[in-house]
Design a protein around this motif. Structure first.
Motif, short mmCIF file in Angstrom:
data_model
loop_
_atom_site.label_atom_id
_atom_site.label_comp_id
_atom_site.label_asym_id
_atom_site.label_seq_id
_atom_site.Cartn_x
_atom_site.Cartn_y
_atom_site.Cartn_z
N ALA A 195 38.57 43.99 54.98
CA ALA A 195 37.42 44.72 55.52
C ALA A 195 36.17 44.31 54.76
O ALA A 195 36.20 44.11 53.54
N CYS A 196 35.06 44.18 55.48
CA CYS A 196 33.77 43.85 54.88
C CYS A 196 32.71 44.80 55.43
O CYS A 196 32.72 45.13 56.62
N SER A 221 38.36 43.35 44.95
CA SER A 221 37.24 43.38 45.88
C SER A 221 36.14 42.42 45.41
O SER A 221 36.12 41.98 44.26
N THR A 222 35.21 42.12 46.31
CA THR A 222 34.07 41.28 45.97
C THR A 222 32.79 41.95 46.43
O THR A 222 32.79 42.72 47.40
N THR A 238 40.45 42.87 50.49
CA THR A 238 41.73 42.69 51.16
C THR A 238 42.74 43.61 50.50
O THR A 238 43.11 43.41 49.34
N THR A 239 43.14 44.65 51.22
CA THR A 239 43.96 45.70 50.62
C THR A 239 45.45 45.38 50.73
O THR A 239 45.89 44.60 51.58
N SER A 248 36.68 54.25 44.18
CA SER A 248 35.22 54.32 44.20
C SER A 248 34.60 53.13 43.49
O SER A 248 35.17 52.60 42.53
N PHE A 249 33.43 52.73 43.96
CA PHE A 249 32.60 51.78 43.25
C PHE A 249 31.16 52.24 43.39
O PHE A 249 30.85 53.09 44.24
#
Length: 267
Positions: A195-196, A221-222, A238-239, A248-249
């Motif tokens: 997901a993005c 994540s990125t 990509t989970t 959270s971030f």
């Protein structure tokens, strides 16, 4: 200062490690005689549940500056390498073990800042967001306890004592949207997918340049930031089945106002 403390394994569910120092900043406005009150913080640990535990790490400074009559959005930027569930709660600042500080008239643990009627202090228990709407110059202190849960059981806690400085300034703070430019800061992602999402920045002050950074607290994540003067951030992940849960971030946006930059942090 750094040292090694060897605790008997598996023998205590109520360890407390503490630190204190006299005295607090005498310019603090929400305490009575702050220069005569100490700072006291502690962590707790239950080492009967798991042989190993890492405390959460705070990636954002605990001494932020904000402007009068502007919404404060602050987040600690917490990262827990163990993936423990974190719960945030507003507590009293302490001057010694089990001894709260003495608040000035009109202030309390729950409301340590002078705010507008519609913008009292709130602390989000899930992601740690701190929000309030200050209505005068002030230097206020508050404390947050972060409780760590593993498999539903409390295994540790950390107390963070913070100082917010509110000043007169005309600079309008930069902002960041929710996912895909909207107002939603929460999203559900199925496991085993990629997901993005994009996050947009803005600043009402013409001519200012905004920077956008992430604390990158979700492993795998990125986050990339492109464009100027108001960059767009792209978060991708990509989970896997092991990622089921809540993560959270934070995104921090900063302008280049002089002499004091404006910033906001969103979870």
């Amino acid at each position: 200062y750094e040292g090694t403390l060897n605790l008997p394994p598996g023998c205590g569910n109520d360890w407390i490690l503490s630190w204190s120092l006299c005295c607090r900043n005498n310019a603090i406005t929400d305490l009575t005689s702050p220069g005569n009150q100490s700072t006291y913080i502690q962590v707790c640990l239950d080492n009967t549940v798991s042989p190993c535990n890492n405390s959460p790490v705070f990636l954002n400074d605990p001494t932020p500056f904000y402007c009068v009559n502007q919404q404060v959005n602050y987040n600690h930027g917490v990262f827990d390498v163990d993936g423990d569930s974190l719960v945030f709660e507003n507590i009293c600042c302490q001057q010694a073990a089990n001894q709260p500080v003495n608040y000035a008239s009109g202030f309390s643990c729950a409301q340590p800042f002078a705010t507008t009627a519609g913008g009292p202090l709130t602390v989000n228990s899930v992601n740690g967001d701190i929000r309030f709407f200050p209505n005068q110059t002030q230097i206020g202190v508050m404390a947050v306890r972060i409780n760590e849960y593993r498999n539903g059981q409390l295994i540790g806690c950390v107390v963070r004592d913070m100082q917010f400085t509110i000043i007169n300034c005309s600079n309008q703070l930069p902002t960041a949207t929710g996912f895909n430019g909207g107002n939603n800061y929460n999203v559900t992602i199925p496991a085993c997918t990629t997901a993005c999402y994009t996050i947009n920045s803005a600043d009402a002050d013409a001519g200012q340049v905004v920077t956008m950074i992430s604390n990158n607290s979700i492993p795998g994540s990125t986050f990339t930031s492109t464009g100027s003067p108001y960059p767009t951030g792209t978060f991708c992940w990509t989970t896997t089945p092991n990622d089921v849960g809540t993560h959270s971030f934070t995104i921090t946006v900063k302008d280049n106002n002089c002499p004091l930059i404006g910033s906001n942090t969103y979870a």
